[in-house]
Design a protein around this motif. Structure first.
Motif, PDB file in Angstrom:
ATOM      1  N   UNK A 167       0.843  -1.198   0.000  1.00 33.10           N
ATOM      2  CA  UNK A 167       0.000   0.000   0.000  1.00 33.10           C
ATOM      3  C   UNK A 167       0.875   1.244   0.000  1.00 33.10           C
ATOM      4  N   UNK A 168       0.396   2.291  -0.646  1.00 22.43           N
ATOM      5  CA  UNK A 168       1.206   3.495  -0.824  1.00 22.43           C
ATOM      6  C   UNK A 168       1.337   4.301   0.454  1.00 22.43           C
ATOM      7  N   UNK A 169       0.512   4.013   1.483  1.00 22.35           N
ATOM      8  CA  UNK A 169       0.570   4.764   2.740  1.00 22.35           C
ATOM      9  C   UNK A 169       0.099   3.866   3.866  1.00 22.35           C
ATOM     10  N   UNK A 170       0.392   4.237   5.110  1.00 19.25           N
ATOM     11  CA  UNK A 170      -0.005   3.388   6.242  1.00 19.25           C
ATOM     12  C   UNK A 170      -1.527   3.282   6.343  1.00 19.25           C
ATOM     13  N   UNK A 171      -1.987   2.137   6.789  1.00 20.58           N
ATOM     14  CA  UNK A 171      -3.419   1.893   6.946  1.00 20.58           C
ATOM     15  C   UNK A 171      -3.750   1.774   8.423  1.00 20.58           C
ATOM     16  N   UNK A 172      -4.984   2.168   8.784  1.00 16.20           N
ATOM     17  CA  UNK A 172      -5.466   1.967  10.140  1.00 16.20           C
ATOM     18  C   UNK A 172      -5.783   0.491  10.333  1.00 16.20           C
ATOM     19  N   UNK A 173      -5.857   0.090  11.580  1.00 20.78           N
ATOM     20  CA  UNK A 173      -6.206  -1.285  11.909  1.00 20.78           C
ATOM     21  C   UNK A 173      -7.535  -1.648  11.240  1.00 20.78           C
ATOM     22  N   UNK A 174      -7.565  -2.771  10.558  1.00 24.17           N
ATOM     23  CA  UNK A 174      -8.790  -3.244   9.912  1.00 24.17           C
ATOM     24  C   UNK A 174      -8.957  -2.766   8.479  1.00 24.17           C
ATOM     25  N   UNK A 175      -8.137  -1.832   8.030  1.00 27.96           N
ATOM     26  CA  UNK A 175      -8.262  -1.345   6.660  1.00 27.96           C
ATOM     27  C   UNK A 175      -7.417  -2.199   5.715  1.00 27.96           C
ATOM     28  N   UNK A 176      -7.979  -2.465   4.547  1.00 30.53           N
ATOM     29  CA  UNK A 176      -7.228  -3.191   3.522  1.00 30.53           C
ATOM     30  C   UNK A 176      -7.505  -2.567   2.164  1.00 30.53           C
ATOM     31  N   UNK A 177      -6.569  -2.737   1.257  1.00 28.83           N
ATOM     32  CA  UNK A 177      -6.793  -2.422  -0.147  1.00 28.83           C
ATOM     33  C   UNK A 177      -7.221  -3.749  -0.779  1.00 28.83           C
ATOM     34  N   UNK A 178      -8.454  -3.838  -1.180  1.00 27.05           N
ATOM     35  CA  UNK A 178      -8.964  -5.123  -1.659  1.00 27.05           C
ATOM     36  C   UNK A 178      -8.291  -5.592  -2.948  1.00 27.05           C
ATOM     37  N   UNK A 179      -7.592  -4.700  -3.635  1.00 23.93           N
ATOM     38  CA  UNK A 179      -6.923  -5.101  -4.879  1.00 23.93           C
ATOM     39  C   UNK A 179      -5.648  -5.897  -4.628  1.00 23.93           C
ATOM     40  N   UNK A 180      -5.078  -5.792  -3.433  1.00 26.30           N
ATOM     41  CA  UNK A 180      -3.822  -6.505  -3.177  1.00 26.30           C
ATOM     42  C   UNK A 180      -3.911  -7.436  -1.968  1.00 26.30           C
ATOM     43  N   UNK A 181      -5.086  -7.573  -1.383  1.00 25.51           N
ATOM     44  CA  UNK A 181      -5.272  -8.495  -0.261  1.00 25.51           C
ATOM     45  C   UNK A 181      -6.238  -9.597  -0.652  1.00 25.51           C
ATOM     46  N   UNK A 182      -6.057 -10.758  -0.051  1.00 26.24           N
ATOM     47  CA  UNK A 182      -7.032 -11.833  -0.193  1.00 26.24           C
ATOM     48  C   UNK A 182      -7.116 -12.601   1.107  1.00 26.24           C
ATOM     49  N   UNK A 183      -8.203 -13.334   1.258  1.00 31.31           N
ATOM     50  CA  UNK A 183      -8.441 -14.049   2.516  1.00 31.31           C
ATOM     51  C   UNK A 183      -7.704 -15.382   2.508  1.00 31.31           C
ATOM     52  N   UNK A 184      -7.436 -15.873   3.696  1.00 27.86           N
ATOM     53  CA  UNK A 184      -6.981 -17.246   3.843  1.00 27.86           C
ATOM     54  C   UNK A 184      -8.223 -18.110   4.040  1.00 27.86           C
ATOM     55  N   UNK A 185      -8.078 -19.416   3.840  1.00 26.21           N
ATOM     56  CA  UNK A 185      -9.207 -20.314   4.058  1.00 26.21           C
ATOM     57  C   UNK A 185      -9.511 -20.392   5.543  1.00 26.21           C
TER      58      UNK A 185
END
Ligand code: FES
Length: 96
Positions: free
Chosen positions: A67-85
């Motif tokens: 991510x181009x800048x720090x994120x707050x707790x719980x924030x994600x960029x959905x384009x570069x994150x995915x869930x684990x099973x």
């Protein structure tokens, strides 16, 4: 496969669906008809920013993009994150 519940910024239910651990969330949400704003798709613009439960235990981030800048707790960029099973239901809240 992981169950994900999607809510809007007013906490209103949008959709619940299964997502895999093999593709970024944004790609999978779009394929299921969930509209998430986006532009760069590499973690730079924050258009796809969402809040998600379990961000510290049930998510992986692309090793290729940061991510181009720090994120707050719980924030994600959905384009570069995915869930684990997981068997847990994860709630994702959009910003709109
Ligand atoms: S689309 Fe730009 S950060 Fe995800």
């Amino acid at each position: 496969m992981t169950q994900i519940r999607i809510e809007n910024a007013a906490w209103e239910f949008i959709k619940q669906l299964e997502v895999s651990s093999e593709k970024p969330l944004l790609t999978q949400l779009e394929a299921e008809g969930v509209e998430i704003p986006n532009a760069c798709r590499i973690g730079m613009c924050a258009a796809c920013l969402c809040n998600i439960e379990g961000w510290d235990t049930h998510l992986n981030k692309s090793l290729k993009w940061e991510p181009a800048f720090p994120l707050w707790e719980g924030e994600i960029m959905t384009c570069i994150w995915w869930v684990t099973d997981t068997d847990e239901l994860i709630t994702l809240k959009t910003m709109t």
